[in-house]
Motif scaffolding. Structure first.
Motif, PDB file in Angstrom:
ATOM      1  N   LYS A 122      13.353  -1.884  -9.178  1.00 58.79           N
ATOM      2  CA  LYS A 122      13.534  -1.842  -7.901  1.00 58.79           C
ATOM      3  C   LYS A 122      13.848  -0.282  -7.397  1.00 58.79           C
ATOM      4  CE  LYS A 122      14.420  -6.492  -6.316  1.00 58.79           C
ATOM      5  NZ  LYS A 122      15.384  -7.486  -5.643  1.00 58.79           N
ATOM      6  N   MET A 123      14.954   0.220  -8.083  1.00 62.66           N
ATOM      7  CA  MET A 123      15.329   1.544  -7.884  1.00 62.66           C
ATOM      8  C   MET A 123      14.150   2.501  -8.009  1.00 62.66           C
ATOM      9  SD  MET A 123      17.979   4.066  -9.664  1.00 62.66           S
ATOM     10  CE  MET A 123      19.724   3.284  -8.721  1.00 62.66           C
ATOM     11  N   PHE A 124      13.464   2.270  -9.095  1.00 62.52           N
ATOM     12  CA  PHE A 124      12.352   3.198  -9.493  1.00 62.52           C
ATOM     13  C   PHE A 124      11.462   3.123  -8.330  1.00 62.52           C
ATOM     14  CE2 PHE A 124       8.366   4.877 -11.366  1.00 62.52           C
ATOM     15  CZ  PHE A 124       8.873   5.806 -12.183  1.00 62.52           C
ATOM     16  N   GLY A 125      10.967   1.833  -7.923  1.00 64.92           N
ATOM     17  CA  GLY A 125       9.862   1.686  -6.783  1.00 64.92           C
ATOM     18  C   GLY A 125      10.479   2.482  -5.524  1.00 64.92           C
ATOM     19  N   GLN A 126      11.773   2.216  -5.041  1.00 62.51           N
ATOM     20  CA  GLN A 126      12.233   2.967  -3.961  1.00 62.51           C
ATOM     21  C   GLN A 126      12.253   4.521  -4.213  1.00 62.51           C
ATOM     22  OE1 GLN A 126      16.261   1.202  -3.974  1.00 62.51           O
ATOM     23  NE2 GLN A 126      15.549  -0.547  -3.051  1.00 62.51           N
ATOM     24  N   LEU A 155       1.604  -0.717  -4.755  1.00 63.26           N
ATOM     25  CA  LEU A 155       2.788  -0.545  -5.636  1.00 63.26           C
ATOM     26  C   LEU A 155       2.968  -2.463  -5.708  1.00 63.26           C
ATOM     27  CD1 LEU A 155       5.209   0.538  -7.220  1.00 63.26           C
ATOM     28  CD2 LEU A 155       6.530   0.320  -5.086  1.00 63.26           C
ATOM     29  N   ILE A 156       3.192  -2.563  -7.066  1.00 65.89           N
ATOM     30  CA  ILE A 156       3.158  -4.167  -7.417  1.00 65.89           C
ATOM     31  C   ILE A 156       4.343  -4.406  -8.361  1.00 65.89           C
ATOM     32  CG2 ILE A 156       1.999  -6.430  -8.139  1.00 65.89           C
ATOM     33  CD1 ILE A 156      -0.663  -4.643  -7.828  1.00 65.89           C
ATOM     34  N   TYR A 157       5.054  -5.298  -8.238  1.00 64.73           N
ATOM     35  CA  TYR A 157       6.284  -5.908  -8.837  1.00 64.73           C
ATOM     36  C   TYR A 157       5.951  -6.959  -9.557  1.00 64.73           C
ATOM     37  CZ  TYR A 157       9.379  -2.524  -6.221  1.00 64.73           C
ATOM     38  OH  TYR A 157       9.826  -1.346  -5.708  1.00 64.73           O
ATOM     39  N   ALA A 158       5.923  -6.866 -11.033  1.00 63.93           N
ATOM     40  CA  ALA A 158       5.242  -7.962 -11.664  1.00 63.93           C
ATOM     41  C   ALA A 158       6.110  -9.223 -11.546  1.00 63.93           C
ATOM     42  CB  ALA A 158       5.363  -7.733 -13.365  1.00 63.93           C
ATOM     43  N   PRO A 160       0.885  -1.081   0.063  1.00 64.99           N
ATOM     44  CA  PRO A 160       0.007  -0.061   0.084  1.00 64.99           C
ATOM     45  C   PRO A 160       0.854   1.307   0.041  1.00 64.99           C
ATOM     46  CG  PRO A 160      -0.761  -1.646   1.721  1.00 64.99           C
ATOM     47  CD  PRO A 160       0.676  -1.914   1.359  1.00 64.99           C
ATOM     48  N   ILE A 161       0.800   2.067  -0.979  1.00 59.91           N
ATOM     49  CA  ILE A 161       1.285   3.457  -0.872  1.00 59.91           C
ATOM     50  C   ILE A 161       0.706   4.572  -0.954  1.00 59.91           C
ATOM     51  CG2 ILE A 161       3.483   2.219  -2.329  1.00 59.91           C
ATOM     52  CD1 ILE A 161       2.042   3.498  -4.997  1.00 59.91           C
ATOM     53  N   LEU A 212       7.002   9.877  -1.930  1.00 61.63           N
ATOM     54  CA  LEU A 212       5.767  10.069  -1.344  1.00 61.63           C
ATOM     55  C   LEU A 212       5.947  10.361   0.174  1.00 61.63           C
ATOM     56  CD1 LEU A 212       3.841   6.943  -2.547  1.00 61.63           C
ATOM     57  CD2 LEU A 212       3.325   9.297  -2.829  1.00 61.63           C
ATOM     58  N   GLU A 213       7.072   9.932   0.893  1.00 66.01           N
ATOM     59  CA  GLU A 213       7.361  10.151   2.196  1.00 66.01           C
ATOM     60  C   GLU A 213       7.686  11.570   2.155  1.00 66.01           C
ATOM     61  OE1 GLU A 213      10.476   7.632   3.661  1.00 66.01           O
ATOM     62  OE2 GLU A 213       9.252   5.774   3.214  1.00 66.01           O
ATOM     63  N   LEU A 214       8.567  12.235   1.377  1.00 62.66           N
ATOM     64  CA  LEU A 214       8.927  13.699   1.366  1.00 62.66           C
ATOM     65  C   LEU A 214       7.760  14.452   1.265  1.00 62.66           C
ATOM     66  CD1 LEU A 214      12.066  13.374  -0.739  1.00 62.66           C
ATOM     67  CD2 LEU A 214      11.998  13.760   1.596  1.00 62.66           C
TER      68      LEU A 214
END
Length: 297
Positions: free
Chosen positions: A280-284, A267-270, A160-161, A290-292
């Protein structure tokens, strides 16, 4: 086979940018005679003069200026090709495909893309905006590597994001705002509802769809503009219409119930844990952004 080597083009660039043979030789850690020979060889191979002597300086001819511009592009492309080969050798993907539900803030996605491309400029990005089942299908058909959607299909894991708050709105002069009491669904049935069509093949519906009159569009932004022009009412993500709310183009409907609802985006990784390093870098980056912004999941 090319008549001129990449090294000769690099020498031409060095002579121009260092303003002479001697400083170019020093910058390239070569002898001045080898630099002069490389330029002579280039000119003779192409049968064109790249430099002419004015006083004690070698300056570009008109032909030399054209060659210099093309040489810059050629050398940069060669450098990018080497960087790409190194990136592939290290296991980095050449391209990542993203399917994003249109509920997600597009401005935030573009900020993440900007950050990512600064880190990985050679990785191509394909961004697809989806609605309802179109998001699921992009995942199930393996048309996306990373998905942002409201539903996690069986067999996949999602984080959940973002919690999306929907509010019912209409333009400032819409007749529903002139009813001097709280509205109910019977009031809504008498007016046109604006809905966004499912981008997938399943033609899914979401939310309340009880109005006899309906305007269906395929794009969320078109839907918002239609509501601003008084063509109907709709439920929209508050994040997507903040500007219209602040400017008074849209106003919340005073419903006795159902004026607000929430949808959780994931957020789902195929490929799950087997996702590549670029994905993974993009997801991070996405989660950090979102946090910022202080946006809660």
């Amino acid at each position: 086979m090319p008549k001129v080597t990449l090294e000769q083009w690099q020498t031409l660039i060095a002579v121009v940018e260092n303003e002479g043979y001697s400083p170019a030789a020093e910058a390239m850690n070569k002898s001045q005679s080898s630099v002069s020979y490389a330029i002579q060889k280039l000119e003779s191979s192409l049968n064109v003069r790249a430099f002419k002597v004015e006083g004690r300086k070698a300056v570009l001819t008109d032909a030399g200026k054209a060659l210099y511009r093309k040489a810059k592009i050629l050398v940069e492309e060669a450098r990018q090709m080497e960087d790409l080969a190194q990136q592939l050798a290290e296991g980095w993907e050449p391209e990542i495909r993203i399917a994003m539900d249109t509920l997600f803030p597009d401005w935030l996605m573009l900020e993440v893309i900007d950050q990512f491309t600064q880190e990985r400029p050679l990785t191509r990005i394909e961004l697809r905006e989806t609605v309802l089942s179109g998001t699921d299908e992009a995942l199930l058909r393996k048309e996306a590597d990373l998905v942002i959607g409201g539903r996690v299909p069986p067999g996949f894991l999602g984080d959940p994001i973002l919690n999306i708050e929907f509010i019912a709105v209409a333009s400032d002069d819409h007749p529903l705002h002139k009813v001097n009491r709280s509205l109910d669904y019977q009031d809504l049935r008498l007016h046109r509802q604006i809905v966004v069509k499912d981008s997938g093949s399943r033609d899914m519906d979401a939310g309340w769809l009880g109005a006899d009159q309906r305007l269906t569009v395929s794009n969320l932004r078109t839907s918002i503009e239609a509501a601003c022009k008084g063509l109907g009412y709709a439920w929209y993500p508050k994040l997507k219409i903040q500007q219209e709310l602040n400017g008074g183009r849209l106003k919340p409907l005073q419903l006795s119930a159902g004026g607000k609802r929430n949808v959780q985006l994931n957020l789902i990784y195929a490929e799950g844990n087997y996702a590549g390093p670029a994905i993974k870098m993009f997801g991070q980056f996405l989660k950090k952004r979102l946090e910022l912004q202080g946006i809660k999941s």
